[in-house]
Design a protein around this motif. Structure first.
Motif, PDB file in Angstrom:
ATOM      1  N   ILE A 162       0.852  -1.184   0.000  1.00 26.22           N
ATOM      2  CA  ILE A 162       0.000   0.000   0.000  1.00 26.22           C
ATOM      3  C   ILE A 162       0.892   1.238   0.000  1.00 26.22           C
ATOM      4  O   ILE A 162       2.087   1.169   0.309  1.00 26.22           O
ATOM      5  N   GLU A 177      -0.797  -0.842  -4.634  1.00 28.69           N
ATOM      6  CA  GLU A 177      -2.256  -0.873  -4.784  1.00 28.69           C
ATOM      7  C   GLU A 177      -2.928  -0.699  -3.422  1.00 28.69           C
ATOM      8  O   GLU A 177      -2.268  -0.608  -2.396  1.00 28.69           O
ATOM      9  N   THR A 178      -4.243  -0.701  -3.431  1.00 26.54           N
ATOM     10  CA  THR A 178      -5.006  -0.626  -2.197  1.00 26.54           C
ATOM     11  C   THR A 178      -5.040  -1.992  -1.521  1.00 26.54           C
ATOM     12  O   THR A 178      -4.787  -3.025  -2.154  1.00 26.54           O
ATOM     13  N   PHE A 193      -7.636   8.447   2.991  1.00 28.22           N
ATOM     14  CA  PHE A 193      -7.582   7.417   1.958  1.00 28.22           C
ATOM     15  C   PHE A 193      -8.978   7.028   1.468  1.00 28.22           C
ATOM     16  O   PHE A 193      -9.987   7.535   1.961  1.00 28.22           O
ATOM     17  N   GLN A 194      -9.028   6.117   0.512  1.00 27.11           N
ATOM     18  CA  GLN A 194     -10.263   5.774  -0.186  1.00 27.11           C
ATOM     19  C   GLN A 194     -11.342   5.288   0.789  1.00 27.11           C
ATOM     20  O   GLN A 194     -11.059   4.778   1.866  1.00 27.11           O
ATOM     21  N   SER A 233     -11.471   2.277   3.555  1.00 24.37           N
ATOM     22  CA  SER A 233     -10.143   1.987   4.101  1.00 24.37           C
ATOM     23  C   SER A 233     -10.148   2.231   5.602  1.00 24.37           C
ATOM     24  O   SER A 233     -11.013   2.942   6.137  1.00 24.37           O
ATOM     25  N   HIS A 239     -10.023   5.984   6.581  1.00 20.52           N
ATOM     26  CA  HIS A 239     -11.277   6.673   6.262  1.00 20.52           C
ATOM     27  C   HIS A 239     -12.356   6.317   7.285  1.00 20.52           C
ATOM     28  O   HIS A 239     -13.051   7.196   7.808  1.00 20.52           O
ATOM     29  N   SER A 245      -6.848   8.148  -2.934  1.00 17.55           N
ATOM     30  CA  SER A 245      -6.097   6.898  -2.779  1.00 17.55           C
ATOM     31  C   SER A 245      -4.591   7.096  -2.835  1.00 17.55           C
ATOM     32  O   SER A 245      -3.831   6.200  -2.484  1.00 17.55           O
ATOM     33  N   SER A 246      -4.120   8.258  -3.253  1.00 14.22           N
ATOM     34  CA  SER A 246      -2.695   8.496  -3.453  1.00 14.22           C
ATOM     35  C   SER A 246      -2.145   9.478  -2.418  1.00 14.22           C
ATOM     36  O   SER A 246      -2.669  10.592  -2.269  1.00 14.22           O
TER      37      SER A 246
END
Length: 306
Positions: A97, A126-127, A191-192, A195, A198, A219-220
Protein backbone atom coordinates in the motif's frame (compact mmCIF):
# COMPACT_ATOMS: atom_id res chain seq x y z
CA UNK A 1 9.40 -38.97 -10.47
CA UNK A 2 9.94 -35.59 -12.12
CA UNK A 3 9.89 -32.97 -9.34
CA UNK A 4 8.97 -30.25 -11.82
CA UNK A 5 5.70 -32.10 -12.36
CA UNK A 6 5.28 -32.45 -8.59
CA UNK A 7 5.84 -28.69 -8.28
CA UNK A 8 3.22 -28.07 -10.97
CA UNK A 9 0.69 -30.13 -9.05
CA UNK A 10 1.55 -28.38 -5.76
CA UNK A 11 0.82 -24.94 -7.20
CA UNK A 12 -2.36 -26.08 -8.95
CA UNK A 13 -3.60 -27.46 -5.62
CA UNK A 14 -2.45 -24.42 -3.61
CA UNK A 15 -3.89 -21.81 -5.97
CA UNK A 16 -6.94 -23.93 -6.85
CA UNK A 17 -6.50 -23.11 -10.52
CA UNK A 18 -4.52 -24.55 -13.41
CA UNK A 19 -4.47 -21.13 -15.05
CA UNK A 20 -3.08 -19.27 -12.04
CA UNK A 21 -0.52 -22.03 -11.40
CA UNK A 22 0.63 -21.77 -15.01
CA UNK A 23 1.11 -18.01 -14.57
CA UNK A 24 3.04 -18.60 -11.35
CA UNK A 25 5.47 -20.99 -13.08
CA UNK A 26 5.57 -19.06 -16.38
CA UNK A 27 4.07 -21.97 -18.31
CA UNK A 28 1.25 -22.23 -20.81
CA UNK A 29 -1.97 -23.71 -19.52
CA UNK A 30 -1.59 -26.67 -21.88
CA UNK A 31 1.93 -27.36 -20.60
CA UNK A 32 0.67 -27.25 -17.03
CA UNK A 33 -2.19 -29.62 -17.82
CA UNK A 34 0.23 -31.96 -19.55
CA UNK A 35 2.47 -32.12 -16.48
CA UNK A 36 -0.46 -32.96 -14.24
CA UNK A 37 -1.69 -35.64 -16.64
CA UNK A 38 1.80 -37.20 -16.84
CA UNK A 39 2.03 -37.26 -13.06
CA UNK A 40 -1.38 -38.90 -12.82
CA UNK A 41 -0.29 -41.58 -15.31
CA UNK A 42 2.83 -42.27 -13.28
CA UNK A 43 0.91 -42.51 -10.00
CA UNK A 44 -1.94 -44.46 -11.54
CA UNK A 45 -4.62 -42.22 -9.99
CA UNK A 46 -6.54 -39.07 -10.84
CA UNK A 47 -5.40 -36.06 -8.79
CA UNK A 48 -7.91 -33.52 -10.07
CA UNK A 49 -11.67 -33.93 -10.28
CA UNK A 50 -12.55 -32.82 -13.80
CA UNK A 51 -16.25 -33.66 -13.61
CA UNK A 52 -17.33 -30.01 -13.58
CA UNK A 53 -15.89 -26.49 -13.81
CA UNK A 54 -15.44 -26.11 -10.05
CA UNK A 55 -11.90 -26.90 -8.91
CA UNK A 56 -11.60 -29.96 -6.68
CA UNK A 57 -8.88 -32.39 -5.70
CA UNK A 58 -9.75 -36.05 -5.66
CA UNK A 59 -9.22 -38.02 -2.46
CA UNK A 60 -5.93 -39.26 -3.97
CA UNK A 61 -4.99 -35.69 -4.87
CA UNK A 62 -5.55 -34.54 -1.30
CA UNK A 63 -3.32 -37.34 0.00
CA UNK A 64 -0.61 -36.73 -2.59
CA UNK A 65 -0.50 -33.00 -1.80
CA UNK A 66 1.04 -33.88 1.57
CA UNK A 67 3.74 -35.95 -0.16
CA UNK A 68 4.28 -33.25 -2.80
CA UNK A 69 5.04 -30.62 -0.17
CA UNK A 70 7.44 -32.99 1.61
CA UNK A 71 9.22 -33.91 -1.63
CA UNK A 72 9.69 -30.28 -2.64
CA UNK A 73 10.87 -29.29 0.83
CA UNK A 74 13.37 -32.17 0.79
CA UNK A 75 14.67 -31.00 -2.59
CA UNK A 76 15.03 -27.44 -1.23
CA UNK A 77 16.87 -28.65 1.88
CA UNK A 78 19.20 -30.84 -0.19
CA UNK A 79 20.11 -27.91 -2.45
CA UNK A 80 20.74 -25.70 0.56
CA UNK A 81 22.86 -28.35 2.28
CA UNK A 82 24.94 -28.88 -0.86
CA UNK A 83 25.42 -25.13 -1.34
CA UNK A 84 23.09 -24.60 -4.28
CA UNK A 85 20.59 -22.54 -2.29
CA UNK A 86 22.94 -19.93 -0.85
CA UNK A 87 22.34 -17.31 -3.56
CA UNK A 88 18.92 -15.83 -4.26
CA UNK A 89 18.46 -15.62 -8.02
CA UNK A 90 14.72 -15.55 -8.56
CA UNK A 91 11.97 -13.02 -9.24
CA UNK A 92 9.80 -11.93 -6.32
CA UNK A 93 6.43 -10.26 -6.88
CA UNK A 94 5.90 -7.80 -4.04
CA UNK A 95 2.88 -5.59 -3.43
CA UNK A 96 2.44 -2.72 -0.96
CA UNK A 97 0.00 0.00 0.00
CA UNK A 98 1.10 3.62 -0.43
CA UNK A 99 1.63 4.11 3.30
CA UNK A 100 4.33 1.44 3.27
CA UNK A 101 5.81 2.75 0.02
CA UNK A 102 6.26 6.23 1.47
CA UNK A 103 7.67 5.02 4.79
CA UNK A 104 10.17 2.15 4.91
CA UNK A 105 9.66 0.13 1.69
CA UNK A 106 12.19 1.95 -0.54
CA UNK A 107 15.04 1.85 2.02
CA UNK A 108 14.26 -1.83 2.59
CA UNK A 109 14.40 -2.59 -1.15
CA UNK A 110 17.73 -0.77 -1.34
CA UNK A 111 19.02 -2.97 1.47
CA UNK A 112 17.74 -6.09 -0.32
CA UNK A 113 19.57 -5.10 -3.48
CA UNK A 114 22.81 -4.94 -1.52
CA UNK A 115 22.21 -8.16 0.42
CA UNK A 116 20.89 -10.21 -2.53
CA UNK A 117 22.20 -8.87 -5.86
CA UNK A 118 20.68 -11.82 -7.74
CA UNK A 119 17.13 -10.95 -6.68
CA UNK A 120 14.78 -9.56 -9.35
CA UNK A 121 11.78 -7.62 -8.03
CA UNK A 122 8.35 -6.90 -9.45
CA UNK A 123 6.70 -4.15 -7.37
CA UNK A 124 2.97 -3.38 -7.32
CA UNK A 125 1.48 -0.46 -5.36
CA UNK A 126 -2.26 -0.87 -4.78
CA UNK A 127 -5.01 -0.63 -2.20
CA UNK A 128 -5.41 -3.25 0.52
CA UNK A 129 -8.44 -5.06 -1.03
CA UNK A 130 -6.63 -5.47 -4.35
CA UNK A 131 -3.40 -6.64 -2.71
CA UNK A 132 -5.09 -9.23 -0.50
CA UNK A 133 -7.03 -10.54 -3.49
CA UNK A 134 -3.83 -10.85 -5.52
CA UNK A 135 -1.96 -12.75 -2.81
CA UNK A 136 -4.95 -15.07 -2.42
CA UNK A 137 -5.03 -15.67 -6.18
CA UNK A 138 -1.27 -16.22 -6.31
CA UNK A 139 -0.44 -13.29 -8.61
CA UNK A 140 1.79 -11.81 -5.88
CA UNK A 141 4.22 -13.57 -3.55
CA UNK A 142 4.40 -11.07 -0.69
CA UNK A 143 2.19 -8.09 0.20
CA UNK A 144 2.26 -5.36 2.84
CA UNK A 145 -1.29 -4.19 3.50
CA UNK A 146 -3.60 -2.81 6.17
CA UNK A 147 -5.40 -6.13 6.68
CA UNK A 148 -4.26 -9.76 6.63
CA UNK A 149 -4.90 -12.05 3.68
CA UNK A 150 -6.79 -15.19 4.66
CA UNK A 151 -6.32 -18.13 2.32
CA UNK A 152 -4.90 -21.64 2.28
CA UNK A 153 -1.13 -21.54 2.00
CA UNK A 154 -0.91 -17.86 3.04
CA UNK A 155 0.85 -16.83 6.24
CA UNK A 156 0.64 -13.43 7.89
CA UNK A 157 2.90 -11.43 10.17
CA UNK A 158 1.75 -8.42 12.14
CA UNK A 159 4.19 -5.54 11.67
CA UNK A 160 4.41 -2.47 13.91
CA UNK A 161 1.42 -0.16 13.23
CA UNK A 162 1.92 3.34 11.86
CA UNK A 163 0.97 6.35 13.94
CA UNK A 164 -1.36 8.70 12.07
CA UNK A 165 -1.24 12.51 12.09
CA UNK A 166 -3.03 15.47 10.59
CA UNK A 167 -0.87 17.36 8.08
CA UNK A 168 -1.41 20.89 6.86
CA UNK A 169 0.22 23.75 5.00
CA UNK A 170 2.58 25.73 7.30
CA UNK A 171 1.57 29.05 5.74
CA UNK A 172 -2.13 28.37 6.44
CA UNK A 173 -2.07 26.35 9.63
CA UNK A 174 0.02 28.23 12.18
CA UNK A 175 -1.56 27.22 15.48
CA UNK A 176 0.39 24.93 17.80
CA UNK A 177 -2.60 22.80 18.69
CA UNK A 178 -5.94 22.13 16.99
CA UNK A 179 -9.08 20.89 18.68
CA UNK A 180 -11.13 18.23 16.93
CA UNK A 181 -14.05 20.62 16.44
CA UNK A 182 -11.67 23.03 14.66
CA UNK A 183 -10.48 20.25 12.36
CA UNK A 184 -14.11 19.36 11.64
CA UNK A 185 -14.56 22.82 10.10
CA UNK A 186 -11.74 22.18 7.60
CA UNK A 187 -11.76 20.17 4.39
CA UNK A 188 -10.14 16.84 5.26
CA UNK A 189 -8.32 14.40 3.01
CA UNK A 190 -7.82 10.73 3.77
CA UNK A 191 -7.58 7.42 1.96
CA UNK A 192 -10.26 5.77 -0.19
CA UNK A 193 -13.72 5.04 1.21
CA UNK A 194 -13.83 1.84 3.21
CA UNK A 195 -10.14 1.99 4.10
CA UNK A 196 -9.11 1.81 7.75
CA UNK A 197 -8.06 5.51 7.94
CA UNK A 198 -11.28 6.67 6.26
CA UNK A 199 -13.51 4.58 8.53
CA UNK A 200 -11.69 5.45 11.75
CA UNK A 201 -11.67 9.17 10.91
CA UNK A 202 -15.44 9.21 10.46
CA UNK A 203 -15.88 7.12 13.62
CA UNK A 204 -13.70 9.60 15.54
CA UNK A 205 -16.00 12.50 14.67
CA UNK A 206 -19.13 10.45 15.43
CA UNK A 207 -17.78 9.52 18.86
CA UNK A 208 -17.41 13.22 19.64
CA UNK A 209 -20.78 14.03 18.05
CA UNK A 210 -19.20 16.18 15.38
CA UNK A 211 -20.04 16.43 11.69
CA UNK A 212 -16.99 17.14 9.53
CA UNK A 213 -17.47 19.84 6.92
CA UNK A 214 -16.17 17.63 4.10
CA UNK A 215 -14.05 14.46 3.85
CA UNK A 216 -12.32 13.82 0.53
CA UNK A 217 -11.30 10.23 -0.31
CA UNK A 218 -7.92 10.16 -2.10
CA UNK A 219 -6.10 6.90 -2.78
CA UNK A 220 -2.69 8.50 -3.45
CA UNK A 221 -0.43 9.98 -0.77
CA UNK A 222 1.39 11.97 -3.44
CA UNK A 223 -1.90 13.51 -4.56
CA UNK A 224 -2.86 14.35 -0.98
CA UNK A 225 0.50 16.01 -0.38
CA UNK A 226 0.15 18.15 -3.49
CA UNK A 227 -3.39 19.14 -2.49
CA UNK A 228 -2.23 20.13 1.00
CA UNK A 229 0.61 22.15 -0.50
CA UNK A 230 -1.92 23.94 -2.69
CA UNK A 231 -4.02 24.84 0.35
CA UNK A 232 -6.84 22.41 -0.48
CA UNK A 233 -7.21 21.11 3.07
CA UNK A 234 -5.72 18.98 5.86
CA UNK A 235 -4.69 15.37 5.28
CA UNK A 236 -4.65 12.39 7.63
CA UNK A 237 -1.41 10.53 6.85
CA UNK A 238 1.01 8.09 8.51
CA UNK A 239 3.42 10.15 10.64
CA UNK A 240 6.50 8.28 9.37
CA UNK A 241 5.53 8.93 5.74
CA UNK A 242 5.04 12.61 6.48
CA UNK A 243 8.45 12.85 8.11
CA UNK A 244 10.05 11.37 4.99
CA UNK A 245 8.11 13.74 2.71
CA UNK A 246 8.92 16.96 4.57
CA UNK A 247 12.36 16.96 2.98
CA UNK A 248 10.90 18.07 -0.35
CA UNK A 249 7.30 19.02 0.43
CA UNK A 250 5.89 22.04 2.27
CA UNK A 251 4.10 20.24 5.09
CA UNK A 252 3.41 20.74 8.79
CA UNK A 253 2.40 18.13 11.35
CA UNK A 254 -0.64 19.48 13.19
CA UNK A 255 -0.81 18.73 16.90
CA UNK A 256 -4.29 17.64 17.97
CA UNK A 257 -5.93 17.15 21.36
CA UNK A 258 -7.35 13.81 20.16
CA UNK A 259 -5.64 10.40 20.06
CA UNK A 260 -5.68 8.97 16.53
CA UNK A 261 -5.94 5.26 15.83
CA UNK A 262 -2.80 3.76 14.30
CA UNK A 263 -2.77 2.13 10.87
CA UNK A 264 -2.19 -1.65 11.17
CA UNK A 265 0.30 -3.22 8.75
CA UNK A 266 0.48 -6.91 7.85
CA UNK A 267 2.93 -8.90 5.76
CA UNK A 268 1.12 -11.75 4.00
CA UNK A 269 2.97 -14.26 1.84
CA UNK A 270 2.54 -17.60 0.14
CA UNK A 271 4.55 -20.50 1.48
CA UNK A 272 6.81 -22.09 -1.10
CA UNK A 273 8.30 -25.52 -0.30
CA UNK A 274 10.67 -25.23 -3.28
CA UNK A 275 12.49 -22.14 -2.02
CA UNK A 276 13.41 -20.34 1.20
CA UNK A 277 13.56 -17.00 -0.65
CA UNK A 278 10.21 -15.66 0.55
CA UNK A 279 10.96 -16.61 4.18
CA UNK A 280 14.29 -14.80 3.93
CA UNK A 281 12.61 -11.68 2.55
CA UNK A 282 9.82 -11.71 5.14
CA UNK A 283 12.34 -12.01 7.97
CA UNK A 284 14.27 -9.09 6.52
CA UNK A 285 11.09 -6.98 6.14
CA UNK A 286 9.89 -7.72 9.67
CA UNK A 287 13.23 -6.68 11.17
CA UNK A 288 13.61 -3.60 8.95
CA UNK A 289 10.06 -2.35 9.46
CA UNK A 290 10.31 -2.90 13.20
CA UNK A 291 13.47 -0.84 13.38
CA UNK A 292 12.12 1.90 11.12
CA UNK A 293 8.77 2.35 12.83
CA UNK A 294 9.19 1.52 16.49
CA UNK A 295 12.61 0.07 17.12
CA UNK A 296 11.00 -3.35 17.73
CA UNK A 297 10.25 -6.46 15.70
CA UNK A 298 7.04 -7.57 14.09
CA UNK A 299 5.13 -10.51 15.49
CA UNK A 300 3.84 -13.50 13.65
CA UNK A 301 0.15 -14.32 13.42
CA UNK A 302 -0.57 -18.01 13.10
CA UNK A 303 2.97 -19.36 12.70
CA UNK A 304 6.54 -19.15 13.91
CA UNK A 305 8.74 -16.12 13.31
CA UNK A 306 10.65 -16.64 10.00
Amino acid sequence: MNLRFVEAFYWVASLKSVTRAAEKLFLTQSAMSSRIATLEDELGVLLLDRSDKQFRLTAAGTRFLVFAEKLLALQRDAKTEMGAGTTIAVAMRIGAIESVLHSWLIPWLEKLRGDHPGLELELTVETTPILTDQIQRGTLDLVFAASPANADGVRTYTLPPMDMAFVGNPTLHKKRNYRLDELAEMELLTFQKGSQPHVTLLDLFRQHRLEPKKVHAISSISAMVQLVQGGFGVALLPRIATQRLTGFAKLKLLTSDTQLKSLPIYASYRTDPTSSTVDTLVKSAVEFAGGSISGGAGTKKGARKP
